[in-house]
Design a protein around this motif. Structure first.
Motif, PDB file in Angstrom:
ATOM      1  N   ALA A 151      -5.401  11.624   0.259  1.00 57.38           N
ATOM      2  CA  ALA A 151      -4.327  10.594   0.515  1.00 57.38           C
ATOM      3  C   ALA A 151      -3.032  10.941  -0.048  1.00 57.38           C
ATOM      4  O   ALA A 151      -1.976  10.946   0.492  1.00 57.38           O
ATOM      5  CB  ALA A 151      -4.855   9.103   0.490  1.00 57.38           C
ATOM      6  N   LYS A 194       1.507   7.100  -6.450  1.00 60.37           N
ATOM      7  CA  LYS A 194       0.089   8.033  -6.860  1.00 60.37           C
ATOM      8  C   LYS A 194       0.744   9.570  -6.314  1.00 60.37           C
ATOM      9  O   LYS A 194       0.387  10.439  -7.184  1.00 60.37           O
ATOM     10  CB  LYS A 194      -1.155   7.762  -5.980  1.00 60.37           C
ATOM     11  CG  LYS A 194      -2.168   8.481  -6.460  1.00 60.37           C
ATOM     12  CD  LYS A 194      -2.688   7.912  -7.639  1.00 60.37           C
ATOM     13  CE  LYS A 194      -4.061   8.553  -8.072  1.00 60.37           C
ATOM     14  NZ  LYS A 194      -4.408   8.049  -9.543  1.00 60.37           N
ATOM     15  N   ARG A 240       0.553  -1.191   0.140  1.00 61.80           N
ATOM     16  CA  ARG A 240       0.028  -0.061  -0.092  1.00 61.80           C
ATOM     17  C   ARG A 240       1.085   1.253  -0.057  1.00 61.80           C
ATOM     18  O   ARG A 240       0.746   2.095  -0.781  1.00 61.80           O
ATOM     19  CB  ARG A 240      -0.999  -0.198   1.173  1.00 61.80           C
ATOM     20  CG  ARG A 240      -1.827   0.772   1.300  1.00 61.80           C
ATOM     21  CD  ARG A 240      -2.978   0.921   0.048  1.00 61.80           C
ATOM     22  NE  ARG A 240      -3.799  -0.236   0.199  1.00 61.80           N
ATOM     23  CZ  ARG A 240      -5.225   0.044   0.840  1.00 61.80           C
ATOM     24  NH1 ARG A 240      -5.650   1.128   0.890  1.00 61.80           N
ATOM     25  NH2 ARG A 240      -6.078  -0.978   0.688  1.00 61.80           N
ATOM     26  N   ARG A 241       2.104   1.068   0.788  1.00 66.69           N
ATOM     27  CA  ARG A 241       2.855   2.305   0.796  1.00 66.69           C
ATOM     28  C   ARG A 241       3.407   2.463  -0.536  1.00 66.69           C
ATOM     29  O   ARG A 241       3.242   3.739  -0.718  1.00 66.69           O
ATOM     30  CB  ARG A 241       3.936   2.196   1.816  1.00 66.69           C
ATOM     31  CG  ARG A 241       5.203   3.042   1.842  1.00 66.69           C
ATOM     32  CD  ARG A 241       6.435   2.845   2.510  1.00 66.69           C
ATOM     33  NE  ARG A 241       7.157   1.397   1.505  1.00 66.69           N
ATOM     34  CZ  ARG A 241       8.029   1.752   0.868  1.00 66.69           C
ATOM     35  NH1 ARG A 241       8.196   2.887   0.374  1.00 66.69           N
ATOM     36  NH2 ARG A 241       8.386   0.725   0.089  1.00 66.69           N
ATOM     37  N   ALA A 285      -8.637  10.028  -2.931  1.00 68.41           N
ATOM     38  CA  ALA A 285      -6.933   9.621  -3.379  1.00 68.41           C
ATOM     39  C   ALA A 285      -6.450  10.819  -3.423  1.00 68.41           C
ATOM     40  O   ALA A 285      -5.249  10.811  -3.119  1.00 68.41           O
ATOM     41  CB  ALA A 285      -7.348   8.863  -4.760  1.00 68.41           C
ATOM     42  N   TYR A 303       0.140  11.947   1.701  1.00 67.16           N
ATOM     43  CA  TYR A 303       1.435  11.154   2.046  1.00 67.16           C
ATOM     44  C   TYR A 303       2.826  12.056   1.291  1.00 67.16           C
ATOM     45  O   TYR A 303       3.639  12.035   2.086  1.00 67.16           O
ATOM     46  CB  TYR A 303       1.143  10.133   0.978  1.00 67.16           C
ATOM     47  CG  TYR A 303       2.629   9.302   0.821  1.00 67.16           C
ATOM     48  CD1 TYR A 303       2.816   8.356   1.760  1.00 67.16           C
ATOM     49  CD2 TYR A 303       3.672   9.542   0.000  1.00 67.16           C
ATOM     50  CE1 TYR A 303       3.984   7.220   1.577  1.00 67.16           C
ATOM     51  CE2 TYR A 303       4.770   8.542   0.069  1.00 67.16           C
ATOM     52  CZ  TYR A 303       5.056   7.644   0.908  1.00 67.16           C
ATOM     53  OH  TYR A 303       6.176   7.011   0.608  1.00 67.16           O
ATOM     54  N   LEU A 331       1.932   1.833  -3.323  1.00 67.36           N
ATOM     55  CA  LEU A 331       1.219   2.367  -4.392  1.00 67.36           C
ATOM     56  C   LEU A 331       0.822   3.879  -4.058  1.00 67.36           C
ATOM     57  O   LEU A 331       0.727   4.381  -4.998  1.00 67.36           O
ATOM     58  CB  LEU A 331      -0.134   1.293  -4.084  1.00 67.36           C
ATOM     59  CG  LEU A 331      -0.245   0.038  -4.434  1.00 67.36           C
ATOM     60  CD1 LEU A 331      -1.512  -0.519  -4.419  1.00 67.36           C
ATOM     61  CD2 LEU A 331       0.451  -0.171  -5.944  1.00 67.36           C
ATOM     62  N   LEU A 332       0.769   4.125  -2.758  1.00 66.68           N
ATOM     63  CA  LEU A 332       0.281   5.572  -2.522  1.00 66.68           C
ATOM     64  C   LEU A 332       1.479   6.543  -2.883  1.00 66.68           C
ATOM     65  O   LEU A 332       1.209   7.558  -3.365  1.00 66.68           O
ATOM     66  CB  LEU A 332       0.005   5.915  -1.007  1.00 66.68           C
ATOM     67  CG  LEU A 332      -0.600   7.075  -0.481  1.00 66.68           C
ATOM     68  CD1 LEU A 332      -1.928   7.432  -1.430  1.00 66.68           C
ATOM     69  CD2 LEU A 332      -1.122   6.750   0.832  1.00 66.68           C
TER      70      LEU A 332
END
Lengths: 558, 558
Positions: free
Chosen positions: A522, A340, A333-334, A519, A526, A336-337
């Motif tokens: 987030a 993004k 998940r880290r 998204a 991040y 992917l974020l």
């Protein structure tokens, strides 16, 4: 995995970052262009991305054959007018903001970087002829170049003249009839030869007889593959390179004048080639930054799709021992974020810079200078982001990422050229500390930082702004070597600061509860919480100076 | 560009970092091994690196044909006893420290990563059979595996069982005569089939009938390609992968038991497969870290050689307008020194870890545990360094870096697998925060940090030690998800701290005025001045927790 161009995101960034409503009143056209470009990119050229990679462009003495499907896709490009978006109306263009054209280019880059290079190089030629060409040239060539019927190239590099363009040796001797005979050899000419079109318009840097040495003696010439009378010009593609990526983009060695001289015509004044070249290259640099954005977008989508479908291992610490899709694991998940957040950051920075250029074209001189300051950031950091995101994309795929069939590896191979061409990222960093930091007596850079400061709220971002100001002060006072030694980390700090500012701005207005807005929040969160503090860690390197670098001879480093 | 294995550097690191004099009294053998390995790697296998890449391993129904030259090089590997360095004497090995064997493996990796994988996988099998095999297996197989006459493989992965080994389905049914019939399919089997040797010894994880689910039901089997009676076993290579890099290393899909069952024998107890696998994988992880070191070394040498020879542009700010070799430009020099500093840092970390493992084998339990703590650092950070340095190497080459003929691009393509296999780097990070941080009640990790603290002098390094301790405290108290969310940046921080400590130690004794010692001081200086502060910038990400990661559904990130 089919690409879905990020139309909602693009519209949002055009609105809140580039503030495109200040650049055009026609909102319908923005939507129509974004949706049409997405449809074209997704439907026509993304499906050719893998065949382009595996088959590649093929050289023979007769020329360069493009992979199957590229001809039809290019025909549709011309038919759809996708090259005309932001070209001037008097040349058959639509005269829309460059920023909107940027969104289109981003889609083409995401779908098929090798394909998109053909129109990208053409855009540089349109700028150069538009700014420096004669009325005749504008009349005879520009409309067909704008439409895409005659794609164009930039012939700069020679074996001994890469970053140092002034070292070029190609010769141009007057024929007496207003034309010149061009002789010499050029390397790394993107789309220097291919079979997508009946003619190719080469823009060639060369030296006239008795021209002064270095960059001051360079002139720019228009050298068509097919002459106005229908004869083939005296130029040919001698070979193409075998490259790490962008296999469908023919990287040509061009031989001019094997049989006495290729016929060419001056663009702009004699010895005015460097100015014309900078016109070509400036927007090309921004467009290369967009290549980073496009690749990052495609790599992110591919990685997310894989992570949603790949089931492996139970979630650590969870009650259930059932295996889950890997996106549920925190470190995946880290990744992917992070992908993004970096992609959104690079896009925001690029669109913002294009918006400044557009304002500059409308007479806003401060905006024009800000565009100049931002250009090296967009080019260098945008392409660094492209590489980093593509590499993380491989990692998300695990073993599958290393297998070419997945497509994840191609993104990295394609992305890796972007930090190199159109001025290496090191040259961008030198441009930032050598010219842009002092532009308008330093006001252009300082004005950007002041605007950022006035708007930001996040304490980490404010700390980064402090650090950027401190380093800027240090570098301005530093010796040349020390300034250059710190230039690359400083460029990254400036880029992250600017992107962080623009992401925070977006997060502030992303208040609804849709998947896109969640998204956005987030990714911005991040970026501010993780990427911004990382950039703060670069300050030491930016201020370290050159002494250490020269404390040992390079020979001893091997 | 011919590789020159860094014998002087290796000797220095073995002495001051691994303190090899505590592990062997025979200094002559250390020198002889380093020099002999360098000669073999430089002379025999580096010249095959490019043909291995361009031709690659070739599959046919009859098997896998290795590229020309690999057979002779492998024959010389066996003849030279290069696989026997640190293998146990009772199995025909030389019983020398693993740390010395590590230096040899580094050379092979630098010279030809695809070739080096064959001995690397074999080493894992030697460990597993040595630790868990029967006396008969040790007698009948081990000497020939140690000599390299019969290379060995690790058959773990299946399509549904990658990181989650417990999900594997390959079956092993007793034949009644002590042997088992193995049926199933394995993927990503490195050197699963090739024509370098007459036999290949496959170590295969499989499930016996009625075995419990998950990892507790897995057993390890010895499954030779050619059975003791000379018949071909019922196993074959069904295909090989088309990969981003290491093209000469055949990555095989293996089919066991198409005709009823491949014959295999248990290694260790039934259901004891995971323990045996960890024996194999543990040193394999350190060896993969060495792959990062080897690639980084080769990429650095290639980049320095190019930068010394490539003349381009005058030095900015210099009186002379003569073009200079590009290593004179500050940002190129920065890239070269960064490559050197990261390579030296990763080597120091790896050799130090091997030294701890050696001490563990000699009965030092604290050292054994420290080796366990360091293993994920060596694997993950060492391979990250390999990729970063290889990528910078491309950048130093400019446009030539993107052209495959240069060899710079191959380093990146080859390096990119290492963060993935033998447990992805994300899994290494999970191992660090999940198991190693708490090993021996936390004393194993804390002892390392205490030893670092007691020796370091540099303030930036001390600040990083503070940060590592703070983050460690936070992560130990954190929920599982938060701990995993911060695991990757935390691993990088720990790695940089440990490498920085070992580089500072080396710089302290590198007091002479030779090119090597100047380079050592400069690289250590750069690492402390630039790389260490960068790692400090990772603390925010390490402590950021998981909340942000799960604030949006993964679907919305596409």
């Amino acid at each position: 995995m089919p690409l879905r161009c990020p139309v909602e995101e693009q519209r949002f960034v055009l609105e809140h970052v580039a503030r495109i409503h200040e650049l055009t009143n026609d909102h319908d056209i923005v939507d129509a262009v974004l949706e049409g470009a997405a449809q074209y990119a997704e439907g026509e050229i993304e499906p050719l991305n893998r065949i382009g990679d595996t088959v590649g462009a093929k050289w023979s003495p007769e020329g360069v054959a493009m992979p199957k499907g590229f001809h039809e896709a290019y025909r549709l490009f011309v038919e759809g007018g996708w090259g005309t978006i932001s070209a001037p109306e008097e040349a058959g263009g639509q005269g829309l903001p460059l920023t909107l054209g940027a969104a289109v280019m981003e889609d083409l880059n995401a779908a098929n970087l090798a394909f998109a290079l053909c129109p990208m190089l053409t855009m540089g030629a349109i700028e150069a002829i538009g700014a420096h060409g004669s009325d005749e040239q504008k009349r005879d060539y520009l409309p067909r170049i704008v439409s895409g019927e005659w794609p164009a190239t930039m012939n700069l590099t020679e074996p001994q003249a890469g970053s140092d363009v002034g070292a070029l040796r190609t010769k141009a001797v007057p024929n007496g009839d207003g034309s010149y005979a061009i002789t010499g050899s050029k390397i790394y000419i993107t789309y220097g030869e291919h079979d997508l079109a009946d003619n190719i318009i080469h823009l060639v840097l060369a030296r006239t007889p008795d021209a002064p040495a270095g960059t001051r003696g360079i002139s720019l010439f228009l050298v068509p593959k097919v002459l106005p009378d229908g004869r083939r010009n005296d130029l040919r593609c001698a070979s193409i390179e075998h490259k790490l990526g962008i296999h469908a983009s023919p990287t040509c060695t061009m031989a001019f004048g094997d049989e006495g001289g290729a016929t060419g015509w001056l663009i702009g004044p004699e010895h005015g080639g460097m100015r014309a070249m900078f016109t070509m290259m400036n927007n090309a640099r921004l467009n290369v930054g967009l290549q980073g954005v496009g690749i990052a977008e495609a790599a992110t989508q591919r990685a997310v799709a894989y992570a949603l479908g790949r089931v492996q291992s139970a979630r650590a610490g969870a009650a259930s021992r059932e295996a889950v899709a890997i996106h549920e694991h925190p470190d995946v998940r880290r990744m992917l974020l992070r992908m993004k957040a970096l992609t959104m950051g690079a896009r925001a920075l690029a669109y913002y810079a294009f918006g400044q250029i557009d304002r500059g074209h409308r007479g806003d001189k401060l905006a024009a200078m800000r565009g100049d300051v931002l250009t090296p950031l967009v080019k260098a950091w945008g392409t660094d982001v492209g590489c980093e995101v593509a590499s993380i994309g491989i990692q998300v795929h695990g073993g599958m990422g290393f297998v070419e069939e997945t497509g994840a590896a191609q993104h990295l191979r394609d992305a890796r050229i972007a930090p190199i061409y159109e001025g290496t990222n090191g040259i961008q960093a030198a441009d930032l500390v050598g010219r842009k930091l002092g532009l308008d007596g330093g006001l252009a850079f300082d004005g950007l930082i002041a605007d950022i400061r006035a708007e930001i709220e996040d304490p980490a971002l404010a700390a980064l702004a402090d650090a950027v100001e401190l380093v800027a002060t240090t570098l301005r006072a530093a010796e040349q070597d020390d300034r250059l030694a710190g230039s690359y980390p400083f460029l990254t700090m400036c880029s992250v600061l600017t992107a962080g500012w623009l992401l925070e701005r977006q997060a502030r207005v992303a208040t609804g509860d849709t998947p896109f807005l969640r998204a956005k929040r987030a990714a911005a969160g991040y970026f501010l919480a993780v990427v911004v503090p990382e950039a703060l860690g670069l300050a030491a390197g930016a201020e370290a100076g050159a002494k250490l670098l020269y404390s040992v001879e390079a020979e001893a480093l091997a």
